[in-house]
Design a protein around this motif. Structure first.
Motif, PDB file in Angstrom:
ATOM      1  N   THR A  72       0.838  -1.202   0.000  1.00  0.00           N
ATOM      2  CA  THR A  72       0.000   0.000   0.000  1.00  0.00           C
ATOM      3  C   THR A  72       0.871   1.249   0.000  1.00  0.00           C
ATOM      4  O   THR A  72       0.621   2.202  -0.746  1.00  0.00           O
ATOM      5  CB  THR A  72      -0.933   0.019   1.225  1.00  0.00           C
ATOM      6  OG1 THR A  72      -1.754  -1.144   1.216  1.00  0.00           O
ATOM      7  CG2 THR A  72      -1.809   1.252   1.226  1.00  0.00           C
ATOM      8  N   ARG A  73       1.897   1.222   0.810  1.00  0.00           N
ATOM      9  CA  ARG A  73       2.784   2.392   0.862  1.00  0.00           C
ATOM     10  C   ARG A  73       3.510   2.591  -0.460  1.00  0.00           C
ATOM     11  O   ARG A  73       3.684   3.728  -0.908  1.00  0.00           O
ATOM     12  CB  ARG A  73       3.780   2.248   2.021  1.00  0.00           C
ATOM     13  CG  ARG A  73       3.146   2.450   3.378  1.00  0.00           C
ATOM     14  CD  ARG A  73       4.183   2.737   4.451  1.00  0.00           C
ATOM     15  NE  ARG A  73       4.979   1.577   4.814  1.00  0.00           N
ATOM     16  CZ  ARG A  73       4.673   0.754   5.818  1.00  0.00           C
ATOM     17  NH1 ARG A  73       3.603   0.958   6.554  1.00  0.00           N
ATOM     18  NH2 ARG A  73       5.450  -0.267   6.098  1.00  0.00           N
ATOM     19  N   ARG A  74       3.896   1.498  -1.111  1.00  0.00           N
ATOM     20  CA  ARG A  74       4.564   1.644  -2.410  1.00  0.00           C
ATOM     21  C   ARG A  74       3.621   2.292  -3.416  1.00  0.00           C
ATOM     22  O   ARG A  74       3.999   3.161  -4.196  1.00  0.00           O
ATOM     23  CB  ARG A  74       5.051   0.285  -2.927  1.00  0.00           C
ATOM     24  CG  ARG A  74       6.244  -0.265  -2.169  1.00  0.00           C
ATOM     25  CD  ARG A  74       7.008  -1.315  -2.969  1.00  0.00           C
ATOM     26  NE  ARG A  74       6.227  -2.497  -3.286  1.00  0.00           N
ATOM     27  CZ  ARG A  74       5.993  -3.490  -2.434  1.00  0.00           C
ATOM     28  NH1 ARG A  74       6.478  -3.460  -1.216  1.00  0.00           N
ATOM     29  NH2 ARG A  74       5.278  -4.537  -2.813  1.00  0.00           N
ATOM     30  N   TRP A  94      22.171   0.193  -2.356  1.00  0.00           N
ATOM     31  CA  TRP A  94      22.277  -1.098  -1.693  1.00  0.00           C
ATOM     32  C   TRP A  94      22.071  -2.218  -2.706  1.00  0.00           C
ATOM     33  O   TRP A  94      22.824  -3.191  -2.752  1.00  0.00           O
ATOM     34  CB  TRP A  94      21.255  -1.204  -0.552  1.00  0.00           C
ATOM     35  CG  TRP A  94      21.391  -2.477   0.215  1.00  0.00           C
ATOM     36  CD1 TRP A  94      22.287  -2.750   1.192  1.00  0.00           C
ATOM     37  CD2 TRP A  94      20.644  -3.677   0.006  1.00  0.00           C
ATOM     38  NE1 TRP A  94      22.140  -4.045   1.622  1.00  0.00           N
ATOM     39  CE2 TRP A  94      21.148  -4.630   0.917  1.00  0.00           C
ATOM     40  CE3 TRP A  94      19.593  -4.040  -0.842  1.00  0.00           C
ATOM     41  CZ2 TRP A  94      20.632  -5.919   0.998  1.00  0.00           C
ATOM     42  CZ3 TRP A  94      19.090  -5.332  -0.767  1.00  0.00           C
ATOM     43  CH2 TRP A  94      19.605  -6.254   0.146  1.00  0.00           C
ATOM     44  N   VAL A  95      21.073  -2.068  -3.543  1.00  0.00           N
ATOM     45  CA  VAL A  95      20.801  -3.100  -4.551  1.00  0.00           C
ATOM     46  C   VAL A  95      21.950  -3.186  -5.548  1.00  0.00           C
ATOM     47  O   VAL A  95      22.343  -4.267  -5.963  1.00  0.00           O
ATOM     48  CB  VAL A  95      19.473  -2.819  -5.278  1.00  0.00           C
ATOM     49  CG1 VAL A  95      19.293  -3.768  -6.454  1.00  0.00           C
ATOM     50  CG2 VAL A  95      18.301  -2.949  -4.315  1.00  0.00           C
ATOM     51  N   SER A  96      22.498  -2.030  -5.892  1.00  0.00           N
ATOM     52  CA  SER A  96      23.585  -2.001  -6.882  1.00  0.00           C
ATOM     53  C   SER A  96      24.742  -2.898  -6.477  1.00  0.00           C
ATOM     54  O   SER A  96      25.362  -3.548  -7.324  1.00  0.00           O
ATOM     55  CB  SER A  96      24.111  -0.575  -7.051  1.00  0.00           C
ATOM     56  OG  SER A  96      23.115   0.225  -7.626  1.00  0.00           O
ATOM     57  N   GLN A 104       9.109  12.679  -1.812  1.00  0.00           N
ATOM     58  CA  GLN A 104      10.477  13.121  -1.529  1.00  0.00           C
ATOM     59  C   GLN A 104      11.390  11.933  -1.842  1.00  0.00           C
ATOM     60  O   GLN A 104      11.771  11.178  -0.954  1.00  0.00           O
ATOM     61  CB  GLN A 104      10.560  13.492  -0.034  1.00  0.00           C
ATOM     62  CG  GLN A 104      11.449  14.663   0.291  1.00  0.00           C
ATOM     63  CD  GLN A 104      10.929  15.968  -0.261  1.00  0.00           C
ATOM     64  OE1 GLN A 104       9.735  16.206  -0.215  1.00  0.00           O
ATOM     65  NE2 GLN A 104      11.814  16.798  -0.787  1.00  0.00           N
ATOM     66  N   PRO A 105      11.713  11.757  -3.100  1.00  0.00           N
ATOM     67  CA  PRO A 105      12.308  10.471  -3.502  1.00  0.00           C
ATOM     68  C   PRO A 105      13.783  10.285  -3.145  1.00  0.00           C
ATOM     69  O   PRO A 105      14.330   9.210  -3.337  1.00  0.00           O
ATOM     70  CB  PRO A 105      12.118  10.462  -5.022  1.00  0.00           C
ATOM     71  CG  PRO A 105      12.069  11.895  -5.398  1.00  0.00           C
ATOM     72  CD  PRO A 105      11.562  12.671  -4.223  1.00  0.00           C
ATOM     73  N   ALA A 106      14.413  11.305  -2.602  1.00  0.00           N
ATOM     74  CA  ALA A 106      15.862  11.232  -2.392  1.00  0.00           C
ATOM     75  C   ALA A 106      16.306  10.004  -1.590  1.00  0.00           C
ATOM     76  O   ALA A 106      17.321   9.382  -1.916  1.00  0.00           O
ATOM     77  CB  ALA A 106      16.350  12.507  -1.721  1.00  0.00           C
ATOM     78  N   VAL A 118      12.621   1.017  -7.926  1.00  0.00           N
ATOM     79  CA  VAL A 118      13.292   2.255  -7.524  1.00  0.00           C
ATOM     80  C   VAL A 118      13.579   3.120  -8.754  1.00  0.00           C
ATOM     81  O   VAL A 118      13.426   4.341  -8.706  1.00  0.00           O
ATOM     82  CB  VAL A 118      14.596   1.967  -6.756  1.00  0.00           C
ATOM     83  CG1 VAL A 118      15.385   3.248  -6.536  1.00  0.00           C
ATOM     84  CG2 VAL A 118      14.293   1.300  -5.421  1.00  0.00           C
ATOM     85  N   SER A 119      13.961   2.471  -9.844  1.00  0.00           N
ATOM     86  CA  SER A 119      14.301   3.205 -11.065  1.00  0.00           C
ATOM     87  C   SER A 119      13.172   4.123 -11.507  1.00  0.00           C
ATOM     88  O   SER A 119      13.409   5.234 -11.989  1.00  0.00           O
ATOM     89  CB  SER A 119      14.618   2.231 -12.203  1.00  0.00           C
ATOM     90  OG  SER A 119      15.786   1.518 -11.900  1.00  0.00           O
TER      91      SER A 119
END
Lengths: 106, 106
Positions: A17-19, A83-85, A73-75, B84-85
């Motif tokens: 839901t938050r996503r 982290w995924v990278s 506020q996507p920063a 995220v992208s």
DNA sequence: TTCATATAACACCTTTTGGTTACACAAATT
DNA sequence: AATTTGTGTAACCAAAAGGTGTTATATGAA
């Protein structure tokens, strides 16, 4: 719920839901009421989700008359991206290893 | 915990201990015992975390004698990366908007 | 002023999380 | 065979998450 900074970005995005709320806010700033109308859960539940997102600094809010408007506020998502990278090298390696295996057979 | 497929990738990486476990497994496959030794929580707790990671398909396991060896399975993280992208355009836009604002003032 | 609306603040309940201890079992070692 | 070692799992616990509903407060409009 919510007293200290108990929610980091990872926990904030753990809930579907938050996503979805973040997706909506990406399109356009919205008031609590507007957001709540997009979902089938109660307005109270939405407010709680907004608090979690707020603690994680994924949204900000401002007052406009009697409405409270939320903005994306996507920063903070950069933290997740980085982290995924770190793991990308491993899924690349898997592909590389597989490729080597195939080539060795030839 | 854990009966149906209640844990997706997002929930799996929400816990800091689980994130650390993934980092460890990235370096080298490890048995339950080896993983548990790296952390201050009980082996039972580690096993539960491994179940969550397993449900999310972030790890796989194989038996070697009496040991159960876990491996990193990073593919599912691509889902997160892609999610995220989507938001990258927005943090780029923020910068662009800020830039425009500054330029307008000049 | 009066009334409707947007949000806040509670109280309450249920389920899930993350952890523990204790014990059973299977595989290696001696 | 007996013992040690690695794992599986059941039973339990405290705290947090996620939801409900009710009440209170503040703002805007008529």
């Amino acid at each position: 719920m919510s007293s200290a900074a108990r929610h980091d970005v990872y926990q904030a995005i753990a809930d579907p839901t938050r996503r979805q709320m973040l997706k909506q806010l990406a399109e356009k700033d919205a008031s609590i009421k507007e957001i709540a109308e997009s979902f089938s859960v109660s307005r109270t539940a939405i407010v709680k989700h907004l608090h979690v997102l707020s603690e994680a600094k994924l949204v900000s809010d401002r007052k406009e008359g009697r409405a409270k408007i939320y903005s994306l506020q996507p920063a903070q998502l950069m933290e997740v991206k980085e982290w995924v990278s770190f793991f990308e090298q491993y899924w690349d390696n898997k592909l590389a290893n597989l490729k080597n295996l195939v080539e060795d057979k030839e």
